[in-house]
Scaffold this motif. Structure first.
Motif, PDB file in Angstrom:
ATOM      1  N   ARG A  94     -39.983  38.137 -32.884  1.00  0.00           N
ATOM      2  CA  ARG A  94     -39.930  36.668 -32.898  1.00  0.00           C
ATOM      3  C   ARG A  94     -41.247  36.086 -33.379  1.00  0.00           C
ATOM      4  O   ARG A  94     -41.270  35.143 -34.185  1.00  0.00           O
ATOM      5  N   SER A  97     -41.659  36.647 -37.097  1.00  0.00           N
ATOM      6  CA  SER A  97     -40.765  35.768 -37.861  1.00  0.00           C
ATOM      7  C   SER A  97     -41.295  34.331 -37.881  1.00  0.00           C
ATOM      8  O   SER A  97     -41.135  33.618 -38.885  1.00  0.00           O
ATOM      9  N   ALA A 113     -35.192  36.197 -30.566  1.00  0.00           N
ATOM     10  CA  ALA A 113     -34.891  37.307 -31.490  1.00  0.00           C
ATOM     11  C   ALA A 113     -34.248  38.427 -30.691  1.00  0.00           C
ATOM     12  O   ALA A 113     -34.659  38.712 -29.557  1.00  0.00           O
ATOM     13  N   LEU A 124     -31.800  36.377 -35.353  1.00  0.00           N
ATOM     14  CA  LEU A 124     -32.781  35.343 -35.034  1.00  0.00           C
ATOM     15  C   LEU A 124     -32.033  34.038 -34.761  1.00  0.00           C
ATOM     16  O   LEU A 124     -31.224  33.587 -35.584  1.00  0.00           O
TER      17      LEU A 124
END
Length: 417
Positions: A94, A97, A113, A124
């Motif tokens: 997470r 990202s 995530a 996601l």
């Protein structure tokens, strides 16, 4: 025949599967189930009759149709250990990202995530106010994680359901703990329950109206049907009263009179008073008084509008019939007397032909004569009638006006032709 089981995954995500064993697995037991292009790890949430009921009523349920996927087997110790390791991997995925989201300049918030158990897919979850073009982000993440990437946009209430938390009541969020479906909640629900309309007081952690506002809404709707609407005017034994407030729990109604006096009466007593006002003598007396007062006003106005010379005619026609005392005797007599009054006004307005002729002659003697422009045969007939009246109604040949030359009809009357 397989058993129906409900399996819970990370983020309070739940799905239904079929179990081919002789007996369903125990609750909270880890199972390996079929997933999108692979396998996933979850825990048994419901079995038996409870799973069947939830399957028919939940948003993620499949109703009466059998679930399309199956639970393969019970999880082993190695499966449990791998699941604990993926929990830490989810948080790292997470954060990574989120860095790529900022690099691509996208207006979105990554909520969670979730790695699939076999690490073949990374899902996601994000929230955004508007539509987001994340195709470039997907390519960057696929090259970074070397796996299949799936982005799902969710609402703020679904975000609170995935993350979980404790509400102002001191308990876990209903959406995250037991609520099977997130039903919409509008401001009308709070109005029906007479709650504060301040959004800060009736909103949850997600910023939307709390889900628990719908739990007792049906009770309020059913209970208020037995009470009069607030602001309505009721006719009781004390006269007309306005409904100020209704207490559905204590079954009491607050009323206010025209003078401003307020009283609280039980619902049963109020219905009894309204029934007494409808069937008792109070309403009849009030109706008679109102009709008497209205008729007295109309009579006075009618008499005031009559000219002085017509008052002698009213005296000769027994004006006592228009008294207010006789109007109280009934509505039928009131209507008859109104008709008599209309006849009196009509007779006052009627004049005899002789009186009309005298008035016309008196008015025309002193006033200068005016020439009137009239066309064709209508002007001739009018002049012939005036000549006969001036001559004292002497006999004339009626053919003078009708047997004229048609060619003369086109001339005007300015020169007397």
């Amino acid at each position: 025949m397989g058993h129906l089981i409900e399996v819970a995954f990370r983020g309070n995500r739940k799905e239904f599967f079929s179990w081919d064993g002789d007996a369903p697995p125990p609750l909270r037991a880890g199972v390996i189930v079929e997933a999108d292009r692979g396998e996933d790890f979850g825990r048994v949430h419901a079995t038996g009759e409870l799973a069947e009921v939830r399957c028919k009523g939940c948003a993620h349920g499949c109703g009466t149709a059998p679930p399309p996927r199956q639970a393969l087997r019970l999880a082993t110790a190695d499966d449990e250990r791998l699941d604990r390791e993926l929990t830490a991997e989810n948080e790292r995925a997470r954060r990574t990202s989120m860095e790529r989201v900022k690099a691509n300049g996208l207006v979105m918030k990554l909520t969670d995530a979730e790695w699939q158990w076999d690490r073949r897919k990374l899902t996601l979850y994000f929230t955004a106010d508007r539509r987001v073009d994340f195709r470039g982000l997907v390519r960057d993440l696929a090259a970074l994680f070397k796996s299949r990437i799936e982005l799902k946009q969710i609402g703020v209430r679904d975000e609170a359901k995935r993350l979980g938390g404790v509400g102002r009541c001191g308990r876990e969020y209903c959406s995250a703990s037991w609520l099977p479906d997130l039903r919409p909640v509008n401001l009308g629900v709070a109005k029906d329950q007479k709650l504060s309309l301040n959004p800060q007081q009736i909103s949850g952690a997600c910023g939307r109206l709390m889900c628990c506002l719908r739990y007792e809404h049906e009770f309020y709707v059913q209970s208020r049907r037995r009470f009069p609407k607030e602001g309505k005017i009721l006719v009781t034994t004390r006269g007309e009263e306005k409904v100020v407030a209704c207490d559905i729990f204590n079954e009491r109604v607050t009323l206010r009179t025209v003078d401003g006096d307020t009283r609280v009466v039980a619902l049963a007593e109020l219905k009894a008073e309204m029934g007494g006002a409808e069937h008792g003598g109070g309403a009849e007396e009030r109706t008679l008084e109102s009709s008497t007062a209205e008729y007295a006003v109309e009579t006075v106005v009618a008499v005031a509008e009559l000219e002085p010379q017509s008052m002698s005619m009213l005296d000769t026609m027994e004006f006592e019939a228009f008294t207010v005392a006789q109007a109280v005797e009934g509505e039928a007599e009131v209507e008859v007397e109104v008709e008599v009054e209309a006849e009196v006004e009509a007779e006052v307005a009627v004049e005899t032909p002789m009186e009309a002729a005298a008035v016309d002659s008196a008015a025309t003697e002193g006033a200068p004569k005016r020439k009137r422009r009239r066309g064709r045969r209508g002007g001739r007939r009018l002049r012939a009638a005036e000549e006969r009246r001036k001559a004292g109604d002497e006999p004339h040949d009626s053919d003078d006006s009708d047997d004229s030359d048609p060619a003369d009809d086109s001339h005007t009357d300015d020169d007397g032709v």
